[in-house]
Design an enzyme around this catalytic site. Structure first.
Site, short mmCIF file in Angstrom:
data_model
loop_
_atom_site.label_atom_id
_atom_site.label_comp_id
_atom_site.label_asym_id
_atom_site.label_seq_id
_atom_site.Cartn_x
_atom_site.Cartn_y
_atom_site.Cartn_z
N CYS A 1 0.84 -1.21 0.00
CA CYS A 1 0.00 0.00 0.00
C CYS A 1 0.87 1.26 0.00
O CYS A 1 1.50 1.58 1.02
CB CYS A 1 -0.93 -0.03 1.22
SG CYS A 1 -1.84 1.51 1.49
N CYS B 1 -0.19 3.96 2.51
CA CYS B 1 0.19 3.55 3.86
C CYS B 1 1.61 3.97 4.18
O CYS B 1 1.92 4.43 5.28
CB CYS B 1 0.06 2.03 4.02
SG CYS B 1 -1.61 1.38 3.79
#
Length: 303
Positions: A39, A42
Site C-alpha cells: 500500500c 500507507c
C-alpha cells in the site's frame, strides 16, 4: 470478539489484539493503523502517524499497526474496506475514524479533541494534576505582590515541566513585576512554536508590552491638576492613566482610559481603547475585574 468456531490462526490473532489493543485501551487511547506492504498511501502515512503518536505518548496515546494481509480476520471485524484505515480505540471500542487525517496538523487536531472528551489516563495528566496547586500558589503570590516568591515558585515548577505555557508565563510575569523585562522576553522567545501560541503566553507578552509602555511616577499631582483644569486634555489623562497603572492603581487607570473613550473614542487612533485592551490581556481575560471593565467599555461604545 467471540472465538467460537474460529481457526487457531484467527484465535491467536484475536488474543494478540486483546493484548495489544483492548487491554491498553481501558485507560489509554490506542490508535490502530490497518496497513499492508503493497500500500503506497500507507507508506506515506506511516512516518506521520508514528511521529504524532510518539509525540503524544505522554498524553496516553499508543500506536498499534495491523497488517491486513497477516490479520484478515481482525480487519474484517473492523469492516476495513480500504487502506490505510486508522481508528482510535478506547475501552475496547472504536471512538473515531482518523483515516482522513493525512497531515501531522490534522491528526493532532483530531487527537486533541478526543483527549479533551475522554478520561484518558496518562503520565502528563498525572503530572499536570500534581503541579496545578503549585501554579495556583505562584499565581497567589503574584496577586499578593510578592514577585520574588512567585518567581521562585514558578522556577521550581519549570524544573519539573519545562516549556509548560502557564508556568513560563508565570515566570515572565513575575520577572516583569521585578522590572526584569529583558529576561522575561528571553524566556518567552525560547519557547517552542506550539507553546508560544498559548493564551497564557499572550498574557505575559501583554504584561511586558504594558510595562515598557508605562513607568512608575512618584508624584502624579501635576498631571492630575492638568486633567482637572481641562477634562478634554486627553493627552494628560492618558499620561495619568499610564502613571496610575505603573503605580499599581489599575482601577484608576481603567477609569481614566474609559473616560477618554467616552469623551472621544477615536482620539489618537483609539489609543485609549487599545491601551485598555492591552491591560485586559495583561491581567487575563478570565479575570473578573477584566469582565467588569469590558462591560463598562461596551456600555460606552454601544450607548
Amino acid at each position: 470478539m467471540a472465538t467460537l468456531g474460529m481457526s487457531d490462526t484467527d484465535k491467536a490473532a484475536v488474543e494478540a489484539f486483546r493484548k495489544d489493543v483492548v487491554e491498553p485501551s481501558r485507560t489509554q487511547l490506542v490508535i490502530v493503523d490497518f496497513w499492508a506492504e503493497w500500500c503506497g498511501p500507507c507508506k506515506q502515512l506511516t512516518p506521520v502517524i508514528e511521529k504524532v503518536c510518539a509525540d503524544y505518548a505522554a498524553k496516553g496515546v499508543t500506536l498499534v499497526k495491523v497488517n491486513v494481509d497477516e490479520n484478515p480476520f481482525i480487519a474484517s471485524q473492523f469492516r476495513v474496506q480500504s487502506i490505510p484505515t486508522v481508528y482510535a480505540v478506547f475501552q475496547g471500542q472504536p471512538v473515531a475514524d482518523l483515516s482522513q487525517a493525512r497531515t501531522e496538523g490534522q491528526l493532532k487536531q483530531m487527537l486533541d479533541q478526543l483527549l479533551t472528551q475522554l478520561p484518558i489516563e496518562s503520565d502528563e495528566k498525572a503530572q499536570l494534576e500534581e503541579i496545578a496547586p503549585l501554579i495556583a500558589m505562584g499565581e497567589e503570590a503574584l496577586a499578593d505582590g510578592d514577585a520574588d516568591r512567585a518567581l521562585s515558585i514558578f522556577t521550581q515548577i519549570a524544573e519539573m515541566v519545562p516549556d509548560h505555557a502557564e508556568v513560563v508565563a508565570g515566570q515572565a510575569r513575575a520577572l516583569v513585576a521585578l522590572g526584569r523585562l529583558d529576561e522575561a522576553e528571553a524566556a518567552l522567545a525560547a519557547l517552542p512554536a506550539d507553546v508560544a501560541r498559548h493564551v497564557a503566553i499572550d498574557q505575559a507578552r501583554a504584561a511586558i508590552a504594558l510595562a515598557r509602555d508605562v513607568k512608575p511616577v512618584a508624584d502624579l499631582s501635576a498631571v492630575q491638576a492638568k486633567v482637572d483644569a481641562d477634562p478634554d486634555d486627553h493627552a494628560a489623562r492618558f499620561e495619568l492613566a499610564g502613571g496610575l497603572m505603573a503605580n499599581g492603581d489599575r482601577d484608576g487607570a481603567a477609569d481614566a482610559l474609559l473616560e477618554i473613550v467616552r469623551r472621544d473614542r477615536g482620539w489618537q487612533d483609539s489609543a485609549a481603547r487599545t491601551q485598555l485592551l492591552t491591560i485586559f490581556d495583561a491581567v487575563g481575560l478570565e479575570d473578573p475585574w477584566v469582565s467588569a471593565q469590558r462591560r463598562k467599555l461596551s456600555q460606552i461604545l454601544f450607548a
